[in-house]
Design a protein around this motif. Structure first.
Motif, mmCIF file in Angstrom:
data_model
loop_
_atom_site.group_PDB
_atom_site.id
_atom_site.type_symbol
_atom_site.label_atom_id
_atom_site.label_comp_id
_atom_site.label_asym_id
_atom_site.label_seq_id
_atom_site.Cartn_x
_atom_site.Cartn_y
_atom_site.Cartn_z
ATOM 1 N N SER A 168 0.812 -1.219 0.000
ATOM 2 C CA SER A 168 0.000 0.000 0.000
ATOM 3 C C SER A 168 0.845 1.268 0.000
ATOM 4 N N VAL A 246 -5.792 2.142 5.228
ATOM 5 C CA VAL A 246 -6.292 1.592 6.478
ATOM 6 C C VAL A 246 -5.865 0.134 6.582
ATOM 7 N N ASP A 248 -6.628 -3.142 8.973
ATOM 8 C CA ASP A 248 -7.471 -3.715 10.025
ATOM 9 C C ASP A 248 -6.836 -5.019 10.499
ATOM 10 N N VAL A 256 -14.212 -3.966 10.156
ATOM 11 C CA VAL A 256 -14.222 -3.776 8.706
ATOM 12 C C VAL A 256 -15.120 -2.591 8.354
ATOM 13 N N ALA A 259 -13.308 0.558 9.152
ATOM 14 C CA ALA A 259 -12.296 0.825 8.134
ATOM 15 C C ALA A 259 -12.910 1.487 6.908
ATOM 16 N N MET A 260 -14.044 0.958 6.460
ATOM 17 C CA MET A 260 -14.680 1.503 5.264
ATOM 18 C C MET A 260 -15.321 2.866 5.520
ATOM 19 N N SER A 262 -13.922 5.041 7.428
ATOM 20 C CA SER A 262 -12.809 5.958 7.673
ATOM 21 C C SER A 262 -11.975 6.241 6.432
ATOM 22 N N VAL A 263 -12.063 5.396 5.407
ATOM 23 C CA VAL A 263 -11.177 5.505 4.256
ATOM 24 C C VAL A 263 -11.554 6.674 3.352
ATOM 25 N N ARG A 268 -7.320 2.964 0.352
ATOM 26 C CA ARG A 268 -7.222 1.503 0.340
ATOM 27 C C ARG A 268 -7.403 0.960 1.749
ATOM 28 N N VAL A 269 -8.220 -0.093 1.864
ATOM 29 C CA VAL A 269 -8.418 -0.807 3.130
ATOM 30 C C VAL A 269 -7.874 -2.222 2.967
ATOM 31 N N THR A 270 -6.941 -2.598 3.842
ATOM 32 C CA THR A 270 -6.401 -3.959 3.831
ATOM 33 C C THR A 270 -6.837 -4.670 5.106
ATOM 34 N N LEU A 292 -10.874 -2.435 -1.236
ATOM 35 C CA LEU A 292 -10.989 -3.319 -0.079
ATOM 36 C C LEU A 292 -10.371 -4.655 -0.456
#
Length: 351
Positions: A168, A246, A248, A256, A259-260, A262-263, A268-270, A292
């Protein structure tokens, strides 16, 4: 030798006397310096069973421990370039060694994993929660003068967050970038340290435990407590735009969702944690072009990078040392959530 053995599904491990292994061609015998106790081990002996998809690769009986370090005791046939008595960290995954994934060090994604009888050392094949371990010479990463006992968890608890962060980095290049770490256990604490060492991003960290957030703050993170308004507080720290990357480290449905929420747009959320949480995606419910994705362990190239960070003093695992006699107590504390640091079993003391 003594070893912590997983002998039956949904059964707590035992310490048993077994034969000291002998290295085959291309392998080495390691005198174990440290073996980390991981939540994945607990899942194996508490939750998993023969009905699960990967059961054939994880079925008992074998020695636990996939986070290992040790001193080279004996070289197998054909092994060169490995120094007897030297300390090494062990890369746990073992792929076929010849597919396209394995050829670039991505043994975790081996194309031929279905034809193998195990996933990794300590995951279907004898691991390092014992006095000695046999490992492929290819899987060793030299530690030099660095403490091998404290280094043991880096082979998973360090490697896994590093791989996620490395993948990332393009989201964190440039000024004014932000990163969020959700879950401040062993992996999350190392992720905070890595993000600070590797990027210029503002690092935000959140957890339900105040002491965990205090430790992250001491490393340079800005912290946000759990509870009502958590996502709004995180967004406020970004000026309202959201977080660029992000991570998690829990992976339950509420984290989860956090995370979504806050992004940022194009962020990108990993999901690193393997708690199995789900998320209902909707086109208008997430920022545009927010990614995601999942991740799994890392490459042996990544592990060389992790060791370089460790030897440079840029990351420091938080560990609690146990003797082999107390290894089962370490697993009990891990399973009950009593540990605030990574439990490391050191069968031979500090060497």
């Amino acid at each position: 030798m003594r070893a912590v053995r997983f002998s039956q599904w949904k059964t707590f491990p035992t310490i048993e006397e077994i034969d000291t292994p002998t290295p085959g061609p291309g392998e080495v015998l390691l005198k174990i310096a440290g073996a980390g106790a991981c939540h994945s081990d607990v899942a194996i002996f508490e939750d998993f069973g023969p009905e699960m998809p990967a059961a054939g690769l994880l079925k008992p009986t074998y020695t636990l421990g996939h986070e290992n370090s040790g001193w080279v005791e004996e070289l197998g046939e054909g092994v060169t370039g490995i120094e007897k008595g030297a300390a090494y960290l062990v890369y746990g995954p073992i792929g076929c060694g010849h597919c396209d994934m394995c050829s670039r060090g991505q043994d975790t994604y081996c194309r031929n994993v279905g034809s193998k009888p195990y996933l990794a050392m300590g995951l279907g094949r004898d691991g390092g929660m014992a006095e000695y371990l046999v490992a492929p010479a290819r899987n060793l990463v030299a530690l030099g003068d660095a403490d091998p006992v404290a280094a043991a968890p880096l082979s998973d608890a360090g490697l896994t967050p590093y791989h996620a962060i490395k993948n990332s980095m393009h989201k964190l290049n440039g000024g004014g970038k932000t990163a969020l770490v959700i879950g401040l256990g062993g992996l999350g604490q190392l992720a905070v340290q890595m993000l600070i060492a590797m990027t210029g991003a503002t690092v935000i960290a959140t957890d339900q435990k105040a002491d965990a957030m205090e430790r992250a703050a001491a490393r340079g993170a800005k912290t946000v407590p759990g509870g009502e308004g958590q996502a709004a507080a995180i967004r406020e720290l970004t000026g309202g735009r959201g977080v660029d990357a992000v991570f998690d480290f829990v992976g339950v449905a509420p984290t989860v969702k956090l995370a979504m929420e806050s992004v940022a747009v194009l962020g990108r959320v990993t999901i690193v944690g393997i708690a199995g949480g789900t998320y209902e995606w909707g086109f208008y419910g997430v920022p545009y072009e927010a990614e995601l994705l999942s991740t799994y362990w890392g490459t042996i190239e990544d592990l060389h990078d992790v060791v370089a960070l460790y030897k440079a003093g840029q990351i420091e695992p938080e560990v609690e040392i146990y003797s082999l006699d107390d290894a089962l107590d370490a697993y009990r504390k891990l399973a009950s959530g009593e540990l605030s640091a990574r439990a490391v079993v050191a069968p031979h003391g500090r060497g």
